[in-house]
Scaffold this motif. Sequence first.
Motif, PDB file in Angstrom:
ATOM      1  N   ALA A  75      16.018   1.577  70.278  1.00  0.00           N
ATOM      2  CA  ALA A  75      17.293   1.368  70.964  1.00  0.00           C
ATOM      3  C   ALA A  75      18.394   1.075  69.957  1.00  0.00           C
ATOM      4  CB  ALA A  75      17.180   0.236  71.979  1.00  0.00           C
ATOM      5  N   GLY A  76      19.384   1.945  69.902  1.00  0.00           N
ATOM      6  CA  GLY A  76      20.507   1.769  68.999  1.00  0.00           C
ATOM      7  C   GLY A  76      20.261   2.227  67.574  1.00  0.00           C
ATOM      8  N   GLY A  77      19.031   2.608  67.249  1.00  0.00           N
ATOM      9  CA  GLY A  77      18.718   3.007  65.887  1.00  0.00           C
ATOM     10  C   GLY A  77      18.861   1.866  64.893  1.00  0.00           C
ATOM     11  N   ARG A  78      18.652   0.649  65.369  1.00  0.00           N
ATOM     12  CA  ARG A  78      18.880  -0.527  64.528  1.00  0.00           C
ATOM     13  C   ARG A  78      17.708  -0.760  63.581  1.00  0.00           C
ATOM     14  NH1 ARG A  78      23.751  -2.914  65.903  1.00  0.00           N
ATOM     15  NH2 ARG A  78      23.569  -3.337  63.662  1.00  0.00           N
ATOM     16  N   VAL A  79      18.031  -1.132  62.339  1.00  0.00           N
ATOM     17  CA  VAL A  79      16.995  -1.311  61.328  1.00  0.00           C
ATOM     18  C   VAL A  79      16.137  -2.545  61.571  1.00  0.00           C
ATOM     19  CG1 VAL A  79      18.246   0.003  59.593  1.00  0.00           C
ATOM     20  CG2 VAL A  79      18.458  -2.482  59.637  1.00  0.00           C
ATOM     21  N   SER A  80      16.666  -3.533  62.292  1.00  0.00           N
ATOM     22  CA  SER A  80      15.877  -4.748  62.535  1.00  0.00           C
ATOM     23  C   SER A  80      14.565  -4.422  63.249  1.00  0.00           C
ATOM     24  CB  SER A  80      16.687  -5.767  63.334  1.00  0.00           C
ATOM     25  OG  SER A  80      17.135  -5.184  64.548  1.00  0.00           O
ATOM     26  N   ASP A  81      14.579  -3.434  64.133  1.00  0.00           N
ATOM     27  CA  ASP A  81      13.349  -3.021  64.826  1.00  0.00           C
ATOM     28  C   ASP A  81      12.481  -2.106  63.970  1.00  0.00           C
ATOM     29  OD1 ASP A  81      13.954  -4.406  67.132  1.00  0.00           O
ATOM     30  OD2 ASP A  81      14.688  -2.661  68.221  1.00  0.00           O
ATOM     31  N   ALA A  82      13.030  -1.532  62.928  1.00  0.00           N
ATOM     32  CA  ALA A  82      12.336  -0.517  62.142  1.00  0.00           C
ATOM     33  C   ALA A  82      11.700  -1.051  60.863  1.00  0.00           C
ATOM     34  CB  ALA A  82      13.323   0.601  61.788  1.00  0.00           C
ATOM     35  N   VAL A  83      11.958  -2.282  60.508  1.00  0.00           N
ATOM     36  CA  VAL A  83      11.550  -2.804  59.200  1.00  0.00           C
ATOM     37  C   VAL A  83      10.038  -2.721  58.966  1.00  0.00           C
ATOM     38  CG1 VAL A  83      11.443  -4.907  57.800  1.00  0.00           C
ATOM     39  CG2 VAL A  83      13.581  -4.229  58.863  1.00  0.00           C
ATOM     40  N   ARG A  84       9.232  -3.077  59.933  1.00  0.00           N
ATOM     41  CA  ARG A  84       7.773  -3.026  59.749  1.00  0.00           C
ATOM     42  C   ARG A  84       7.325  -1.599  59.440  1.00  0.00           C
ATOM     43  NH1 ARG A  84       3.372  -1.305  62.212  1.00  0.00           N
ATOM     44  NH2 ARG A  84       4.605  -0.543  63.948  1.00  0.00           N
ATOM     45  N   THR A  85       7.830  -0.647  60.204  1.00  0.00           N
ATOM     46  CA  THR A  85       7.455   0.752  59.995  1.00  0.00           C
ATOM     47  C   THR A  85       7.962   1.264  58.648  1.00  0.00           C
ATOM     48  OG1 THR A  85       7.466   1.115  62.377  1.00  0.00           O
ATOM     49  CG2 THR A  85       7.572   3.075  60.988  1.00  0.00           C
ATOM     50  N   ILE A  86       9.158   0.850  58.264  1.00  0.00           N
ATOM     51  CA  ILE A  86       9.690   1.232  56.952  1.00  0.00           C
ATOM     52  C   ILE A  86       8.737   0.751  55.857  1.00  0.00           C
ATOM     53  CG2 ILE A  86      11.519   0.787  55.264  1.00  0.00           C
ATOM     54  CD1 ILE A  86      13.463   0.674  57.716  1.00  0.00           C
ATOM     55  N   GLY A  87       8.284  -0.493  55.956  1.00  0.00           N
ATOM     56  CA  GLY A  87       7.354  -1.036  54.960  1.00  0.00           C
ATOM     57  C   GLY A  87       6.067  -0.230  54.884  1.00  0.00           C
TER      58      GLY A  87
END
Length: 182
Positions: A75-87
């Motif tokens: 939702a919103g493309g926000r990085v706060s939700d994506a950090v685990r996957t980025i790691g």
Amino acid sequence: MASNPVTEMLSRNSNFVKNHKPSPRMQDFAPINRASGKGVIVISCSDPRVPCEKILGFDDEVSPGKINPIVIRNAGGRVSDAVRTIGVMQAIAAPGYIAVMHHTDCGMIHYPDKAVRKTLREISASEKSEFEGMEFGEINGSIGDSVKEDVAILSKSPFVRKGTQLVGLEYDVDTGKVRVVE
């Protein structure tokens, strides 16, 4: 009789299967992708009007050595939700680029955290404490500002490998145009 969404998706999958070619095995694919430095993570909104792969011109074929996007949608493309996957993706594929792409007319502009909480209270009053202090990624100000905010978060994140190129993008849902946010 109308089909339900799951029945329809499974039917579409049977058509997909007819032309499917197996993807490369991860143990072969990951080292080549890491070595190429061409890997890219695109963080974008889950809005169905924003099909990142099509917008950015990626094809469906995954092969070692070419640009194979890792798309993280929320939702919103926000990085706060994506950090685990980025790691996790940094550990597996070591992509050299991360692009944050927000879009015009995003629901997170029209439904701020306060409105999301109100709806969640109506859905599940007994779970109120679970979401009361949460941030849901509302976008205040311009899309460009929200992109800059998320790129700044990533630039300080321990989940992002040093040397990773960060870029902010804004997608206009009316024109289809993507522009780089400076």
